[in-house]
Design a protein around this motif. Sequence first.
Motif: not given
Length: 231
Positions: A32, A34, A39, A43, A216, A222
């Motif tokens: 992902d 971020t 995100s 995602n 999100t 992650v």
Amino acid sequence: MKASNKVSALSLLICSNFAMADWSTTLTAASDYTFNGVSQTQNDPAIQASLDKAFEGGVYAGSWASNVDFGDTDIEWDFYLGKYVELDEQWSADYGIAYYSYHGARESSDGNYPEAYAKFGYSNALGQTEFNFWYSWDYFGEGAGHVIAMIAHTIEVMPNHALRASVDVSNSLDGDKWLWQNTDKSYYHYRLAYQTSLHQFNIEIAAENTSLDFDTADERLVVSLSRAFSM
């Protein structure tokens, strides 16, 4: 919107490469992408790359790109210029300017924006502490002032195994131009990452969450794999 942790990581990488090569590049695959816990890829996974140039005196310049998913906008392409300074044996400073651009549709460039940053590091036997700040006067092209403040600490639990904990707050200075959710001008982001390397690849597994309440920006894990190359 770039990931704030990204610029910190790139700056540390660039500075560590000063003695190795004038040019370096980093390739990253992540589960992902971020931005302070939100995100940028709905995602989904991201492929990212950077190209960096180190100069004498701690000055550096570079460019970084990633896929994103903002409707028809699918590419983020960033540029930055900064300077890293060792103030003494324990304190360091890293400051500069960045510009974030978006591509994929005619209106994508409406979200382009500049940013100034200043980051301070403190090292001792207990690890590395960071005090990082970012400021934009035209956040995401909305004409809003925006400030991000972060405190982070990294500790090596054993050789080649480290934990990095961080908390940051994103705060809009112009709520009539930018709100994160409902009437909220700010939100918090919490992150705990395990970092290691294997066969020249850097590996990070991070758990993160925010105080925002949408899909999100909720809790997530992650995973990223990256490799840096000197040129």
